[in-house]
Scaffold this motif. Structure first.
Motif, PDB file in Angstrom:
ATOM      1  N   ILE A  82       0.839  -1.128   0.042  1.00  0.00           N
ATOM      2  CA  ILE A  82       0.102   0.099   0.147  1.00  0.00           C
ATOM      3  C   ILE A  82       0.917   1.430  -0.079  1.00  0.00           C
ATOM      4  O   ILE A  82       1.746   1.287   0.800  1.00  0.00           O
ATOM      5  N   LEU A  83       0.732   2.187  -1.090  1.00  0.00           N
ATOM      6  CA  LEU A  83       1.212   3.505  -1.061  1.00  0.00           C
ATOM      7  C   LEU A  83       0.142   4.357  -0.352  1.00  0.00           C
ATOM      8  O   LEU A  83      -0.670   4.548  -0.851  1.00  0.00           O
ATOM      9  N   LEU A  84       0.593   5.050   0.986  1.00  0.00           N
ATOM     10  CA  LEU A  84      -0.402   5.595   1.704  1.00  0.00           C
ATOM     11  C   LEU A  84      -0.082   7.055   1.586  1.00  0.00           C
ATOM     12  O   LEU A  84       0.808   7.490   2.300  1.00  0.00           O
ATOM     13  N   ASP A  85      -0.931   8.046   1.103  1.00  0.00           N
ATOM     14  CA  ASP A  85      -0.657   9.553   1.272  1.00  0.00           C
ATOM     15  C   ASP A  85      -1.073   9.747   2.794  1.00  0.00           C
ATOM     16  O   ASP A  85      -1.894   9.133   3.389  1.00  0.00           O
ATOM     17  N   MET A  86      -0.457  10.920   3.229  1.00  0.00           N
ATOM     18  CA  MET A  86      -0.565  11.230   4.698  1.00  0.00           C
ATOM     19  C   MET A  86      -1.882  12.262   4.957  1.00  0.00           C
ATOM     20  O   MET A  86      -2.702  12.218   5.918  1.00  0.00           O
ATOM     21  N   LEU A  87      -2.074  13.026   3.952  1.00  0.00           N
ATOM     22  CA  LEU A  87      -3.147  14.052   4.100  1.00  0.00           C
ATOM     23  C   LEU A  87      -4.324  13.585   3.193  1.00  0.00           C
ATOM     24  O   LEU A  87      -4.324  13.934   1.951  1.00  0.00           O
ATOM     25  N   MET A  91     -10.633  10.564   6.612  1.00  0.00           N
ATOM     26  CA  MET A  91      -9.711   9.986   7.493  1.00  0.00           C
ATOM     27  C   MET A  91      -8.207  10.067   7.262  1.00  0.00           C
ATOM     28  O   MET A  91      -8.040   9.956   5.884  1.00  0.00           O
ATOM     29  N   SER A  92      -7.511  10.699   8.127  1.00  0.00           N
ATOM     30  CA  SER A  92      -6.293  10.926   7.930  1.00  0.00           C
ATOM     31  C   SER A  92      -5.325   9.713   7.432  1.00  0.00           C
ATOM     32  O   SER A  92      -5.823   8.426   7.841  1.00  0.00           O
ATOM     33  N   GLY A  93      -4.172   9.976   6.742  1.00  0.00           N
ATOM     34  CA  GLY A  93      -3.447   9.001   6.422  1.00  0.00           C
ATOM     35  C   GLY A  93      -2.545   8.163   7.961  1.00  0.00           C
ATOM     36  O   GLY A  93      -2.803   6.994   8.004  1.00  0.00           O
ATOM     37  N   PRO A  94      -2.444   8.808   8.766  1.00  0.00           N
ATOM     38  CA  PRO A  94      -1.879   8.219  10.149  1.00  0.00           C
ATOM     39  C   PRO A  94      -3.145   7.341  10.901  1.00  0.00           C
ATOM     40  O   PRO A  94      -2.971   6.253  11.055  1.00  0.00           O
ATOM     41  N   ASP A  95      -4.259   7.899  10.414  1.00  0.00           N
ATOM     42  CA  ASP A  95      -5.587   7.040  10.999  1.00  0.00           C
ATOM     43  C   ASP A  95      -5.588   5.798  10.322  1.00  0.00           C
ATOM     44  O   ASP A  95      -6.038   4.636  10.713  1.00  0.00           O
ATOM     45  N   VAL A  96      -5.445   5.811   9.009  1.00  0.00           N
ATOM     46  CA  VAL A  96      -5.725   4.783   7.981  1.00  0.00           C
ATOM     47  C   VAL A  96      -4.611   3.696   8.498  1.00  0.00           C
ATOM     48  O   VAL A  96      -4.870   2.587   8.410  1.00  0.00           O
ATOM     49  N   VAL A 114       4.532   5.044   3.145  1.00  0.00           N
ATOM     50  CA  VAL A 114       3.849   6.466   3.426  1.00  0.00           C
ATOM     51  C   VAL A 114       4.487   7.236   2.280  1.00  0.00           C
ATOM     52  O   VAL A 114       5.669   7.485   2.044  1.00  0.00           O
ATOM     53  N   MET A 115       3.474   7.857   1.427  1.00  0.00           N
ATOM     54  CA  MET A 115       3.974   8.862   0.309  1.00  0.00           C
ATOM     55  C   MET A 115       3.676  10.218   1.249  1.00  0.00           C
ATOM     56  O   MET A 115       2.413  10.453   1.399  1.00  0.00           O
ATOM     57  N   THR A 116       4.405  11.248   1.086  1.00  0.00           N
ATOM     58  CA  THR A 116       4.297  12.363   1.674  1.00  0.00           C
ATOM     59  C   THR A 116       5.022  13.565   1.058  1.00  0.00           C
ATOM     60  O   THR A 116       6.205  13.300   0.671  1.00  0.00           O
ATOM     61  N   LEU A 126       5.367   6.955  13.048  1.00  0.00           N
ATOM     62  CA  LEU A 126       4.789   6.235  11.850  1.00  0.00           C
ATOM     63  C   LEU A 126       5.351   4.892  11.796  1.00  0.00           C
ATOM     64  O   LEU A 126       4.471   3.775  11.734  1.00  0.00           O
ATOM     65  N   GLU A 127       6.540   4.573  12.227  1.00  0.00           N
ATOM     66  CA  GLU A 127       7.169   3.401  12.477  1.00  0.00           C
ATOM     67  C   GLU A 127       6.471   2.473  13.562  1.00  0.00           C
ATOM     68  O   GLU A 127       6.179   1.564  13.313  1.00  0.00           O
TER      69      GLU A 127
END
Length: 169
Positions: A82-87, A91-96, A114-116, A126-127
């Motif tokens: 999964i490539l996940l944007d943070m914003l 639902m925010s990236g960290p919450d996802v 995480v893609m940011t 995040l780790e």
């Protein structure tokens, strides 16, 4: 730095995420089938450019435009990465990330990168929440082509596969 894998041994990452130890056969199967990628990105330009580049390179891609859709698609498609944007909206990236790793046994084993566009100052957090690594959006230069993106994805998949082989040895 285009891509950074967090300083977490794969076996510790797996055990923290509730993933049972794999056999050698499981490792070989993972190496040969790691092609499904879920892209979670709300920017239409970045999402379409990334999807096209990944599809042209032979990856099976799915996408989500917000955090809630990301969780639904991850459960349905069970991607290899999964490539996940943070914003993100809804639902925010960290919450996802937290939901994928802590609340859902089905998605816990899926590596999330995480893609940011933001700094990596939250890397430790995040780790701790289960991220496997980071991609810096600005370094991908998608407006100039997809070579850097594909190189980064190949590097990520290679490191995941080597890590799995190492833990199986």
């Amino acid at each position: 730095m285009l891509f950074r894998i967090l300083n977490l041994p794969i076996d510790r990452w797996e055990s923290r995420n509730g993933i049972p130890a794999r056999s050698r056969d499981d490792s070989r199967a993972m190496t040969m089938t790691m092609t499904k990628i879920l892209l979670v990105e709300d920017s239409k330009f970045l999402r379409l450019a990334t999807e096209r580049a990944l599809a042209r390179a032979g990856y099976e891609t799915s996408s989500a435009v917000d955090g809630e859709e990301a969780l639904r698609v991850a459960r349905e498609k069970m991607p290899d990465l999964i490539l996940l944007d943070m914003l993100l909206p809804k639902m925010s990236g960290p919450d996802v990330l937290k939901a994928l790793k802590e609340e859902d046994a089905l998605t816990r084993a899926i590596p999330v990168v995480v893609m940011t566009g933001l700094s990596q100052k939250n890397a430790a957090r995040l780790e701790q929440d289960g991220a496997f690594g980071f991609l810096e959006k600005s370094a991908l230069e998608l407006d100039k082509g997809s070579e850097k993106l594909l190189t980064a994805v190949e590097e990520i998949l290679d490191k995941l596969q080597r890590a799995v082989r190492t833990t199986m040895a």
